[in-house]
Scaffold this motif. Structure first.
Motif, PDB file in Angstrom:
ATOM      1  N   UNK A 139      -2.827  -1.684 -26.979  1.00  0.00           N
ATOM      2  CA  UNK A 139      -3.363  -1.127 -26.085  1.00  0.00           C
ATOM      3  C   UNK A 139      -4.682  -2.086 -25.330  1.00  0.00           C
ATOM      4  N   UNK A 140      -5.253  -2.703 -25.988  1.00  0.00           N
ATOM      5  CA  UNK A 140      -6.209  -3.345 -25.466  1.00  0.00           C
ATOM      6  C   UNK A 140      -5.720  -4.628 -24.543  1.00  0.00           C
ATOM      7  N   UNK A 141      -4.516  -5.187 -24.946  1.00  0.00           N
ATOM      8  CA  UNK A 141      -3.797  -6.037 -24.138  1.00  0.00           C
ATOM      9  C   UNK A 141      -3.549  -5.389 -23.004  1.00  0.00           C
ATOM     10  N   UNK A 142      -3.154  -4.032 -22.856  1.00  0.00           N
ATOM     11  CA  UNK A 142      -2.472  -3.587 -21.626  1.00  0.00           C
ATOM     12  C   UNK A 142      -3.465  -3.225 -20.855  1.00  0.00           C
ATOM     13  N   UNK A 143      -4.846  -2.946 -21.181  1.00  0.00           N
ATOM     14  CA  UNK A 143      -5.978  -2.691 -20.392  1.00  0.00           C
ATOM     15  C   UNK A 143      -6.649  -3.925 -19.808  1.00  0.00           C
ATOM     16  N   UNK A 144      -6.490  -5.037 -20.594  1.00  0.00           N
ATOM     17  CA  UNK A 144      -7.139  -6.413 -20.300  1.00  0.00           C
ATOM     18  C   UNK A 144      -6.197  -6.831 -19.120  1.00  0.00           C
ATOM     19  N   UNK A 145      -5.039  -6.682 -19.228  1.00  0.00           N
ATOM     20  CA  UNK A 145      -3.956  -7.132 -18.277  1.00  0.00           C
ATOM     21  C   UNK A 145      -4.100  -6.460 -16.928  1.00  0.00           C
ATOM     22  N   UNK A 146      -4.971  -5.314 -16.872  1.00  0.00           N
ATOM     23  CA  UNK A 146      -5.142  -4.637 -15.463  1.00  0.00           C
ATOM     24  C   UNK A 146      -4.648  -3.093 -15.885  1.00  0.00           C
ATOM     25  N   UNK A 147      -4.423  -2.682 -16.959  1.00  0.00           N
ATOM     26  CA  UNK A 147      -3.997  -1.269 -16.590  1.00  0.00           C
ATOM     27  C   UNK A 147      -5.347  -0.348 -16.838  1.00  0.00           C
ATOM     28  N   UNK A 148      -5.057   0.742 -15.918  1.00  0.00           N
ATOM     29  CA  UNK A 148      -6.322   1.543 -16.030  1.00  0.00           C
ATOM     30  C   UNK A 148      -6.597   2.519 -16.944  1.00  0.00           C
ATOM     31  N   UNK A 151       0.818  -1.249  -0.025  1.00  0.00           N
ATOM     32  CA  UNK A 151       0.196  -0.111  -0.112  1.00  0.00           C
ATOM     33  C   UNK A 151       0.743   1.430   0.034  1.00  0.00           C
ATOM     34  N   UNK A 152       2.000   1.419  -0.543  1.00  0.00           N
ATOM     35  CA  UNK A 152       2.914   2.453  -0.449  1.00  0.00           C
ATOM     36  C   UNK A 152       2.606   3.542  -1.642  1.00  0.00           C
ATOM     37  N   UNK A 153       1.763   3.019  -2.599  1.00  0.00           N
ATOM     38  CA  UNK A 153       1.602   3.730  -3.976  1.00  0.00           C
ATOM     39  C   UNK A 153       0.278   4.247  -4.054  1.00  0.00           C
ATOM     40  N   UNK A 154      -0.123   5.376  -4.449  1.00  0.00           N
ATOM     41  CA  UNK A 154      -1.224   5.679  -4.625  1.00  0.00           C
ATOM     42  C   UNK A 154      -1.690   5.573  -6.219  1.00  0.00           C
ATOM     43  N   UNK A 155      -0.736   5.361  -6.792  1.00  0.00           N
ATOM     44  CA  UNK A 155      -0.637   5.175  -8.569  1.00  0.00           C
ATOM     45  C   UNK A 155       0.644   4.850  -8.877  1.00  0.00           C
ATOM     46  N   UNK A 156       0.708   3.860 -10.085  1.00  0.00           N
ATOM     47  CA  UNK A 156       1.816   3.559 -10.557  1.00  0.00           C
ATOM     48  C   UNK A 156       1.837   3.818 -12.132  1.00  0.00           C
ATOM     49  N   UNK A 157       3.180   4.401 -12.254  1.00  0.00           N
ATOM     50  CA  UNK A 157       3.225   4.526 -13.612  1.00  0.00           C
ATOM     51  C   UNK A 157       4.240   3.367 -14.338  1.00  0.00           C
ATOM     52  N   UNK A 158       3.757   2.592 -15.278  1.00  0.00           N
ATOM     53  CA  UNK A 158       4.557   1.522 -15.731  1.00  0.00           C
ATOM     54  C   UNK A 158       4.807   1.521 -17.152  1.00  0.00           C
ATOM     55  N   UNK A 159       6.289   1.477 -17.638  1.00  0.00           N
ATOM     56  CA  UNK A 159       6.680   1.398 -19.064  1.00  0.00           C
ATOM     57  C   UNK A 159       6.288  -0.251 -19.219  1.00  0.00           C
ATOM     58  N   UNK A 160       5.894  -0.519 -20.540  1.00  0.00           N
ATOM     59  CA  UNK A 160       5.558  -1.672 -20.899  1.00  0.00           C
ATOM     60  C   UNK A 160       6.587  -2.686 -20.828  1.00  0.00           C
ATOM     61  N   UNK A 161       7.565  -2.354 -21.518  1.00  0.00           N
ATOM     62  CA  UNK A 161       8.956  -2.879 -21.585  1.00  0.00           C
ATOM     63  C   UNK A 161      10.026  -2.598 -21.001  1.00  0.00           C
ATOM     64  N   UNK A 162      10.488  -3.007 -19.751  1.00  0.00           N
ATOM     65  CA  UNK A 162      11.520  -2.476 -19.116  1.00  0.00           C
ATOM     66  C   UNK A 162      12.768  -3.483 -19.057  1.00  0.00           C
ATOM     67  N   UNK A 163      13.878  -2.899 -19.562  1.00  0.00           N
ATOM     68  CA  UNK A 163      15.113  -3.794 -19.667  1.00  0.00           C
ATOM     69  C   UNK A 163      14.655  -5.255 -20.427  1.00  0.00           C
ATOM     70  N   UNK A 164      13.892  -5.366 -21.377  1.00  0.00           N
ATOM     71  CA  UNK A 164      13.436  -6.451 -21.970  1.00  0.00           C
ATOM     72  C   UNK A 164      12.245  -7.506 -21.311  1.00  0.00           C
ATOM     73  N   UNK A 165      11.895  -6.955 -20.225  1.00  0.00           N
ATOM     74  CA  UNK A 165      10.802  -7.670 -19.360  1.00  0.00           C
ATOM     75  C   UNK A 165       9.602  -6.931 -19.581  1.00  0.00           C
ATOM     76  N   UNK A 166       8.345  -7.910 -19.753  1.00  0.00           N
ATOM     77  CA  UNK A 166       7.076  -7.167 -20.081  1.00  0.00           C
ATOM     78  C   UNK A 166       6.403  -6.846 -18.522  1.00  0.00           C
ATOM     79  N   UNK A 167       6.109  -5.707 -18.182  1.00  0.00           N
ATOM     80  CA  UNK A 167       5.643  -5.407 -16.782  1.00  0.00           C
ATOM     81  C   UNK A 167       4.232  -5.873 -16.790  1.00  0.00           C
ATOM     82  N   UNK A 168       3.514  -6.089 -17.942  1.00  0.00           N
ATOM     83  CA  UNK A 168       2.187  -6.445 -17.854  1.00  0.00           C
ATOM     84  C   UNK A 168       2.089  -7.904 -17.074  1.00  0.00           C
ATOM     85  N   UNK A 169       3.034  -8.726 -17.098  1.00  0.00           N
ATOM     86  CA  UNK A 169       2.968  -9.844 -16.363  1.00  0.00           C
ATOM     87  C   UNK A 169       2.824  -9.690 -14.963  1.00  0.00           C
ATOM     88  N   UNK A 170       3.746  -8.879 -14.432  1.00  0.00           N
ATOM     89  CA  UNK A 170       3.614  -8.528 -12.986  1.00  0.00           C
ATOM     90  C   UNK A 170       2.274  -7.923 -12.661  1.00  0.00           C
TER      91      UNK A 170
END
Length: 232
Positions: free
Chosen positions: A95-104, A51-70
């Motif tokens: 974009x649809x994949x990003x939203x379906x994965x849980x992005x707001x 609960x340390x975050x009011x909001x998160x901004x996540x780049x989709x691909x970070x150092x080759x890792x897809x943040x959507x899995x997390x």
């Protein structure tokens, strides 16, 4: 664009491996009064869990890792912190994949900083709306916990759909609301529908919430839709 400083500083977790962009985002959000912490995908997930975050901004691909899995894993755990996904992947499918994965929300790079700020503030307002237990415009008040509506000292009995319709108006006072918006948000019709159901319900709602001799709280905006609050 300015932000009024409050005693409660909202923490934003930023996951972005482009150092220059991360620095620009941090500087701008810091300037507006937010506390921005940069983090790896794993660190962001840990912050969300405690609960340390009011909001998160996540780049989709970070150092080759897809943040959507997390992000998908967090949503399965019931973690509801708002997430703005930013990415150079711009196709509709992505974009649809990003939203379906849980992005707001999903913002495509490159973007103007003013747009990122607007989206961040919209997501935080939405979070505040969810936390709100009472909605009020003028002397019209809705208690979301008790599921009651009063105009002044008079209790108003509403049907479930009328309650939901009025709630939507109370969450958007002074804004033009179209029939399409109401069909999608109140009736969950995510497609074009030729029907007068909105007008019928608004007519019935007006009969219950309006005061004799006083102009209606819900007014028609010719060629656009409706608005609540003109006389509140």
């Amino acid at each position: 664009m300015t932000k009024t400083t409050t005693t409660r500083v909202q923490t934003i977790i930023l996951v972005e491996d482009e150092k220059e962009l991360a620095n620009e985002i941090k500087i701008e959000l810091d300037r507006l009064g937010y506390l921005v912490r940069t983090a790896s995908i794993a660190e962001a997930a840990d912050a969300a869990r405690v609960g340390d975050a009011a909001l998160m901004i996540m780049d989709r691909i970070v150092f080759g890792e897809d943040s959507l899995k997390t992000l998908e894993a967090l949503r399965k755990e019931g973690i509801k912190v708002p997430v703005l996904v930013i990415s150079a992947l711009s196709s509709i499918d992505e974009r649809v994949h990003g939203l379906k994965a849980g992005g707001d929300d999903y913002l495509v790079k490159p973007f103007a900083m003013v747009e990122l700020v607007a989206r961040v503030e919209a997501l935080l307002r939405r979070l505040d709306d969810v936390r709100t237990t009472k909605l009020r415009v003028g002397d019209l008040e809705m208690d979301l916990i008790e599921q009651t509506v009063h105009r002044g000292d008079t209790k108003i009995d509403l049907l479930p759909r009328e309650f939901k319709l009025l709630e939507y108006f109370l969450r958007h006072p002074g804004q033009v609301i179209t029939r399409a918006m109401l069909l999608e948000e109140v009736w969950q019709y995510h497609f074009s529908l030729e029907t007068n159901v909105v007008d019928v319900h608004i007519s019935n709602l007006r009969k219950k919430i309006d005061v004799k001799g006083v102009s209606s709280l819900i007014v028609n905006i010719r060629g656009a839709g409706f608005m609540l609050g003109a006389n509140a």
